[in-house]
Design a protein around this motif. Structure first.
Motif, PDB file in Angstrom:
ATOM      1  N   THR A 152      48.939  41.460  67.884  1.00 30.34           N
ATOM      2  CA  THR A 152      48.944  42.556  68.111  1.00 30.34           C
ATOM      3  C   THR A 152      46.699  42.904  67.617  1.00 30.34           C
ATOM      4  OG1 THR A 152      50.401  43.651  66.458  1.00 30.34           O
ATOM      5  CG2 THR A 152      48.371  44.972  66.219  1.00 30.34           C
ATOM      6  N   ALA A 153      46.203  41.507  66.800  1.00 29.98           N
ATOM      7  CA  ALA A 153      44.985  41.461  66.694  1.00 29.98           C
ATOM      8  C   ALA A 153      44.375  40.846  68.505  1.00 29.98           C
ATOM      9  CB  ALA A 153      44.273  40.813  66.003  1.00 29.98           C
ATOM     10  N   LEU A 212      46.581  52.201  64.875  1.00 26.76           N
ATOM     11  CA  LEU A 212      45.928  51.041  65.902  1.00 26.76           C
ATOM     12  C   LEU A 212      45.266  52.622  67.112  1.00 26.76           C
ATOM     13  CD1 LEU A 212      48.339  48.423  66.467  1.00 26.76           C
ATOM     14  CD2 LEU A 212      46.330  48.988  64.694  1.00 26.76           C
ATOM     15  N   GLY A 213      46.055  53.296  67.327  1.00 28.96           N
ATOM     16  CA  GLY A 213      44.695  53.921  68.549  1.00 28.96           C
ATOM     17  C   GLY A 213      43.531  54.280  67.734  1.00 28.96           C
ATOM     18  N   LEU A 214      43.227  54.818  66.418  1.00 27.03           N
ATOM     19  CA  LEU A 214      43.192  55.854  65.980  1.00 27.03           C
ATOM     20  C   LEU A 214      41.570  54.673  64.950  1.00 27.03           C
ATOM     21  CD1 LEU A 214      41.926  59.000  65.247  1.00 27.03           C
ATOM     22  CD2 LEU A 214      43.191  58.028  62.941  1.00 27.03           C
ATOM     23  N   ALA A 215      41.814  53.337  65.591  1.00 24.29           N
ATOM     24  CA  ALA A 215      41.362  52.571  64.831  1.00 24.29           C
ATOM     25  C   ALA A 215      40.416  52.239  65.754  1.00 24.29           C
ATOM     26  CB  ALA A 215      41.891  51.688  64.079  1.00 24.29           C
ATOM     27  N   VAL A 216      40.908  51.776  67.441  1.00 22.75           N
ATOM     28  CA  VAL A 216      39.915  52.038  68.138  1.00 22.75           C
ATOM     29  C   VAL A 216      38.921  52.930  68.262  1.00 22.75           C
ATOM     30  CG1 VAL A 216      39.620  51.300  70.974  1.00 22.75           C
ATOM     31  CG2 VAL A 216      41.781  50.320  69.256  1.00 22.75           C
ATOM     32  N   ALA A 263      41.869  49.706  60.745  1.00 24.10           N
ATOM     33  CA  ALA A 263      44.182  49.178  61.206  1.00 24.10           C
ATOM     34  C   ALA A 263      45.004  48.695  59.963  1.00 24.10           C
ATOM     35  CB  ALA A 263      44.527  47.824  61.814  1.00 24.10           C
ATOM     36  N   LEU A 264      44.039  48.125  58.988  1.00 21.30           N
ATOM     37  CA  LEU A 264      44.237  46.733  57.606  1.00 21.30           C
ATOM     38  C   LEU A 264      45.040  47.942  56.738  1.00 21.30           C
ATOM     39  CD1 LEU A 264      42.617  43.922  57.468  1.00 21.30           C
ATOM     40  CD2 LEU A 264      44.926  43.817  57.783  1.00 21.30           C
ATOM     41  N   LEU A 265      43.841  49.398  56.666  1.00 15.98           N
ATOM     42  CA  LEU A 265      43.626  50.392  55.850  1.00 15.98           C
ATOM     43  C   LEU A 265      44.881  51.453  56.083  1.00 15.98           C
ATOM     44  CD1 LEU A 265      39.759  51.229  55.299  1.00 15.98           C
ATOM     45  CD2 LEU A 265      41.925  49.693  53.668  1.00 15.98           C
ATOM     46  N   MET A 266      45.389  51.651  57.459  1.00 17.29           N
ATOM     47  CA  MET A 266      46.021  52.809  57.880  1.00 17.29           C
ATOM     48  C   MET A 266      47.483  51.862  58.289  1.00 17.29           C
ATOM     49  SD  MET A 266      43.850  54.895  60.185  1.00 17.29           S
ATOM     50  CE  MET A 266      43.177  53.532  61.781  1.00 17.29           C
ATOM     51  N   THR A 267      48.006  50.843  58.329  1.00 15.40           N
ATOM     52  CA  THR A 267      49.222  50.221  58.046  1.00 15.40           C
ATOM     53  C   THR A 267      49.659  49.237  56.991  1.00 15.40           C
ATOM     54  OG1 THR A 267      47.940  47.816  59.093  1.00 15.40           O
ATOM     55  CG2 THR A 267      48.587  49.689  60.975  1.00 15.40           C
TER      56      THR A 267
END
Length: 267
Positions: A152-153, A212-216, A263-267
């Protein structure tokens, strides 16, 4: 489920396509950047293919090199840079061996950084050194996320890379208002086009979630602007010379660091 092997054709095709476009532009700066990617991308993919030992090694090397570049930008002493590198290494190893203790390792790293100027009795620059060191942990620490995230990373790395390229070319051509005084050459149009391209890459490699979409979409431009702020404060154009004409390592992973953090914060 996404795997490293499923991403190999994407990276190969992207390098070939980008290489063709770059050669057609005949711009030396872009050709140098592509050559850097052509060398580093296979190495990065190979380390991800090796599993967590490989990603841990990648995170330690990248984190250490980035810490030295960051330390030079904010004028940290050699001892402060050394402690920062050791703290980041400890965070990566803890994330690999004892992931439940990652936050404790991060806190211990911050305390170690704060202790150095206190022990030295640095009344003149101590506060600046502590602030810069703790910020370094907060900014660079998310590199450890490549260990548990794995493929994923790698997908995020691909999405951020494509988003940066699209934003670089789309902004000047689409025009519009500047994105920020921190980087006057960048446009909102380029940032939005890059965000759309990055999300599209996640969808293409079957890794798209709203988190992940929001993170990017948000983390990519935010990371770039954050590094621009640091570099402007230091009065330099590039974070270093490690990658030749492509600048320093931080210039290449600035967006990815914030994307990984989100990504870490939201997942």
């Amino acid at each position: 489920m996404i795997t490293v092997s499923s991403l190999v054709p994407f990276f190969g095709g992207a390098l070939l396509l980008c290489g063709t476009g770059v050669m057609l532009t005949r711009r030396r700066e872009l050709i140098l950047r592509w050559c850097t990617w052509a060398v580093t991308v296979p190495v990065v993919v190979a380390l991800f293919w090796a599993g967590q030992p490989g990603t841990a090694a990648l995170a330690i090397c990248a984190g250490g090199l980035a810490a030295v570049e960051y330390g030079s930008l904010v004028k940290l002493s050699r001892i402060d840079q050394t402690v920062l590198v050791l703290a980041l290494t400890a965070i990566v190893l803890t994330t690999w061996w004892e992931p439940d203790q990652t936050f404790r390792a991060t806190g211990a790293g911050m305390l170690a950084i704060a202790a150095v100027p206190v022990i030295a009795g640095d009344a003149k620059h101590g506060l600046r050194r502590v602030g810069a060191g703790v910020l370094g942990i907060a900014w660079l620490g998310p590199i450890a996320a490549v260990v548990p995230l794995g493929a994923t990373a790698l997908a995020l790395f691909a999405a951020v890379s494509v988003a940066d390229v699209v934003a670089f070319f789309a902004g000047p051509r689409l025009g519009g208002p500047a994105l920020s005084p921190l980087s006057p050459a960048k446009r909102w149009s380029g940032a939005l086009a890059g965000a759309a391209a990055g999300v599209g890459v996640l969808a293409a490699v079957d890794s798209l979630t709203w988190q992940l979409g929001l993170a990017v979409a948000i983390g990519g431009p935010a990371g770039d602007l954050f590094e621009s702020m640091v570099k402007r404060g230091a009065g330099v154009k590039d974070s270093g010379t490690l990658l030749g004409g492509a600048g320093g390592l931080l210039d290449r992973i600035d967006s990815l660091l914030v994307v990984l953090a989100l990504a870490l914060l939201m997942t």
